[in-house]
Design a protein around this motif. Structure first.
Motif, short mmCIF file in Angstrom:
data_model
loop_
_atom_site.label_atom_id
_atom_site.label_comp_id
_atom_site.label_asym_id
_atom_site.label_seq_id
_atom_site.Cartn_x
_atom_site.Cartn_y
_atom_site.Cartn_z
N THR A 42 0.83 -1.20 0.00
CA THR A 42 0.00 0.00 0.00
C THR A 42 0.87 1.25 0.00
O THR A 42 1.63 1.48 0.94
CB THR A 42 -0.93 0.02 1.23
N PRO A 43 0.78 2.08 -1.05
CA PRO A 43 1.63 3.27 -1.13
C PRO A 43 1.06 4.43 -0.32
O PRO A 43 -0.15 4.55 -0.14
CB PRO A 43 1.60 3.61 -2.63
N ARG A 52 6.15 6.88 3.12
CA ARG A 52 5.83 6.02 4.27
C ARG A 52 5.75 4.58 3.79
O ARG A 52 5.10 4.29 2.80
CB ARG A 52 4.50 6.46 4.87
N GLN A 53 6.42 3.68 4.51
CA GLN A 53 6.32 2.25 4.25
C GLN A 53 5.30 1.68 5.22
O GLN A 53 5.47 1.76 6.43
CB GLN A 53 7.67 1.55 4.45
N ASN A 54 4.22 1.12 4.68
CA ASN A 54 3.20 0.48 5.51
C ASN A 54 3.57 -0.98 5.77
O ASN A 54 4.26 -1.61 4.97
CB ASN A 54 1.84 0.56 4.82
N TYR A 55 3.06 -1.50 6.88
CA TYR A 55 3.26 -2.90 7.24
C TYR A 55 1.94 -3.51 7.67
O TYR A 55 1.09 -2.84 8.27
CB TYR A 55 4.24 -3.02 8.42
N GLY A 61 -0.75 -16.38 12.48
CA GLY A 61 -0.77 -16.73 11.06
C GLY A 61 -1.75 -15.93 10.22
O GLY A 61 -1.85 -16.14 9.02
N GLU A 62 -2.45 -14.99 10.84
CA GLU A 62 -3.44 -14.17 10.12
C GLU A 62 -2.88 -12.77 9.87
O GLU A 62 -2.32 -12.14 10.77
CB GLU A 62 -4.73 -14.07 10.95
N LYS A 63 -3.03 -12.31 8.64
CA LYS A 63 -2.52 -10.99 8.25
C LYS A 63 -3.60 -9.92 8.45
O LYS A 63 -4.73 -10.08 8.00
CB LYS A 63 -2.09 -11.00 6.79
N HIS A 64 -3.22 -8.84 9.10
CA HIS A 64 -4.10 -7.69 9.33
C HIS A 64 -3.44 -6.51 8.61
O HIS A 64 -2.38 -6.02 9.04
CB HIS A 64 -4.26 -7.43 10.83
N GLU A 65 -4.07 -6.08 7.54
CA GLU A 65 -3.48 -5.11 6.61
C GLU A 65 -3.23 -3.73 7.20
O GLU A 65 -4.09 -3.16 7.88
CB GLU A 65 -4.39 -4.95 5.37
N ASP A 66 -2.05 -3.22 6.91
CA ASP A 66 -1.68 -1.81 7.11
C ASP A 66 -1.95 -1.28 8.52
O ASP A 66 -2.50 -0.20 8.69
CB ASP A 66 -2.39 -0.94 6.08
#
Length: 100
Positions: A42-43, A52-55, A61-66
């Protein structure tokens, strides 16, 4: 201070090590658990702070965006305004609880 999401500690540091900017606590990179974050595509660019670099946060094991971000190379004027170099420091969105 700790950054906690879904019962998992993502970062932990003494409050004196943190940088507070616009109500967000920024944790030194060495205090963030490396397995907890994965780079997000995500830019975002801030006219004041720079790129800014988002993480995304990984919990069980579950990904939670940004839910986290850093400014790898903040603008010199922002470093001057903040009063310290916060390059690479990591901040978390409001969904992540920052507490002592």
């Amino acid at each position: 201070m700790k950054a906690v999401f879904a019962g998992t500690v993502l970062a932990e540091a003494d409050e004196s090590e943190l940088v507070q900017i616009e109500g967000n606590y920024y944790f030194p990179p060495s205090t963030v658990h490396p397995a907890a974050l994965v780079e997000s595509p995500t830019p975002h660019t801030s006219s004041e702070k720079g790129v800014r670099q988002n993480y995304s946060v990984i919990v069980d094991g579950e990904k939670h965006e940004d839910l986290a971000w850093t400014y790898p190379e903040p603008s010199p004027s922002e470093i001057e305004a903040v009063g310290t170099d916060f390059s690479g420091y990591v901040a978390f969105s409001p969904e992540v609880e920052v507490r002592s």
